[in-house]
Write an enzyme that holds these catalytic residues in place. Sequence first.
Site, PDB file in Angstrom:
ATOM      1  N   GLN A 100      -4.514   3.822  16.532  1.00  0.00           N
ATOM      2  CA  GLN A 100      -5.744   3.466  16.067  1.00  0.00           C
ATOM      3  C   GLN A 100      -6.468   3.552  17.246  1.00  0.00           C
ATOM      4  O   GLN A 100      -5.829   2.493  18.267  1.00  0.00           O
ATOM      5  CB  GLN A 100      -5.014   1.274  14.949  1.00  0.00           C
ATOM      6  CG  GLN A 100      -4.354   1.785  14.472  1.00  0.00           C
ATOM      7  CD  GLN A 100      -5.154   2.378  12.823  1.00  0.00           C
ATOM      8  OE1 GLN A 100      -6.106   2.243  13.265  1.00  0.00           O
ATOM      9  NE2 GLN A 100      -4.765   1.886  12.067  1.00  0.00           N
ATOM     10  N   ASP A 115     -12.416  15.652  -2.559  1.00  0.00           N
ATOM     11  CA  ASP A 115     -12.848  16.934  -3.151  1.00  0.00           C
ATOM     12  C   ASP A 115     -14.428  16.801  -3.876  1.00  0.00           C
ATOM     13  O   ASP A 115     -15.069  16.174  -3.366  1.00  0.00           O
ATOM     14  CB  ASP A 115     -11.888  17.101  -3.902  1.00  0.00           C
ATOM     15  CG  ASP A 115     -11.488  18.284  -3.810  1.00  0.00           C
ATOM     16  OD1 ASP A 115     -11.803  19.643  -4.347  1.00  0.00           O
ATOM     17  OD2 ASP A 115     -10.250  18.851  -3.875  1.00  0.00           O
ATOM     18  N   LYS A 154       0.563  -1.189   0.579  1.00  0.00           N
ATOM     19  CA  LYS A 154      -0.007   0.238   0.023  1.00  0.00           C
ATOM     20  C   LYS A 154       0.691   1.323   0.120  1.00  0.00           C
ATOM     21  O   LYS A 154       1.527   1.537   0.653  1.00  0.00           O
ATOM     22  CB  LYS A 154      -0.998  -0.131   1.173  1.00  0.00           C
ATOM     23  CG  LYS A 154      -1.934   1.076   1.408  1.00  0.00           C
ATOM     24  CD  LYS A 154      -2.777   0.843   2.677  1.00  0.00           C
ATOM     25  CE  LYS A 154      -2.448   2.180   4.184  1.00  0.00           C
ATOM     26  NZ  LYS A 154      -2.450   3.189   3.580  1.00  0.00           N
ATOM     27  N   LEU A 187      -4.977   6.684  -1.346  1.00  0.00           N
ATOM     28  CA  LEU A 187      -5.131   8.704  -1.167  1.00  0.00           C
ATOM     29  C   LEU A 187      -6.296   8.946  -0.746  1.00  0.00           C
ATOM     30  O   LEU A 187      -6.536  10.694  -0.691  1.00  0.00           O
ATOM     31  CB  LEU A 187      -4.286   9.282  -1.999  1.00  0.00           C
ATOM     32  CG  LEU A 187      -3.366   8.496  -3.328  1.00  0.00           C
ATOM     33  CD1 LEU A 187      -2.181   9.804  -4.723  1.00  0.00           C
ATOM     34  CD2 LEU A 187      -1.745   8.580  -2.164  1.00  0.00           C
ATOM     35  N   LYS A 188      -7.462   8.416  -0.249  1.00  0.00           N
ATOM     36  CA  LYS A 188      -8.714   8.423  -0.357  1.00  0.00           C
ATOM     37  C   LYS A 188      -9.241  10.342   0.152  1.00  0.00           C
ATOM     38  O   LYS A 188      -9.747  10.940  -0.083  1.00  0.00           O
ATOM     39  CB  LYS A 188      -8.641   9.170   1.361  1.00  0.00           C
ATOM     40  CG  LYS A 188      -7.232   7.794   2.524  1.00  0.00           C
ATOM     41  CD  LYS A 188      -8.124   8.132   3.625  1.00  0.00           C
ATOM     42  CE  LYS A 188      -7.560   6.694   4.469  1.00  0.00           C
ATOM     43  NZ  LYS A 188      -6.658   6.067   4.579  1.00  0.00           N
ATOM     44  N   PHE A 189      -9.199   9.608  -1.527  1.00  0.00           N
ATOM     45  CA  PHE A 189     -10.121  11.447  -2.713  1.00  0.00           C
ATOM     46  C   PHE A 189     -11.380  12.012  -2.026  1.00  0.00           C
ATOM     47  O   PHE A 189     -11.853  10.990  -1.812  1.00  0.00           O
ATOM     48  CB  PHE A 189      -9.896  11.241  -4.140  1.00  0.00           C
ATOM     49  CG  PHE A 189      -8.445  10.113  -4.899  1.00  0.00           C
ATOM     50  CD1 PHE A 189      -7.442  11.492  -4.627  1.00  0.00           C
ATOM     51  CD2 PHE A 189      -8.986   9.819  -5.955  1.00  0.00           C
ATOM     52  CE1 PHE A 189      -5.754  11.274  -5.282  1.00  0.00           C
ATOM     53  CE2 PHE A 189      -7.036   9.544  -6.253  1.00  0.00           C
ATOM     54  CZ  PHE A 189      -5.783  10.293  -6.297  1.00  0.00           C
TER      55      PHE A 189
END
Length: 235
Positions: free
Chosen positions: A190, A69, A37, A65-67
């Site tokens: 975590q 927007d 990853k 990258l957990k977009f």
Amino acid sequence: MKDIPTRDRIILALDVETTEAARELVLKTESHLGFYKVGLQLFMAGWFETVDWLVDRGHKVMLDLKFFDIPETVKLAVAAIRDRGVSLATIHGNDPIIRAALEEKGSLRLLAVTVLTSFGEDDLRAMGMTQSIEDLVTFRARRALELGCDGVVSSGMEAARLRKELGEKLLIVTPGIRPGANVLDGADDQTRIMTAKRAIAGGADHVVVGRPISRAKDPIAVIAAMQREIEGVTG
Ligand code: C5P
């Protein structure tokens, strides 16, 4: 349970500062692993350098990258990563964002992040949310599946309910994994953590593991122990 080779069950999070450090970690572990990853820290260090290198070596890549927007921006971002040989990518978001991402995904498999595994119930309350984490994760996962996402990222604590309620097709990828002996004293930042064995037994397809392997004195020993546990469950 899906037929996934043991060496692809663990996705090693390459959360390191430089592309050189990432290569070193891959070279140290690739005898046992085939899935890595790349997250924000490493992507900032070298853009696609490590991604391309991993793909060229025949490894699978999760680009995390957990977009999040406006839909058009997410759509263009997905288009920019879809032809690089990446296997899995992550997005956040509501229906319009997810729909926009799906328009451009091609053969890339898209995972919707449900609720970060560093979040606890108190964090949801502080954001004014009244649902339990499990209900929120299930709600978001169901919606992501209905819209056409390939899977979700959730903690192992929700994996069993997701598998039961949403069926076999959904790909469930689970971070927040800690080796059995240090579950209580090795959580780092975590919150919703569990062992690899329990996560897979509960219905996760892959576990994402970072620090327990990358910061171990003997990473291969940690990987081999986790894989033995996983094989005990997958047969
Ligand atoms: O070091 P550790 O095993 O906690 O690393 C977990 C990895 O999984 C990190 O790279 C983190 O960004 C990622 N992740 C997470 N929770 C999510 C999605 C991704 O911890 N919901």
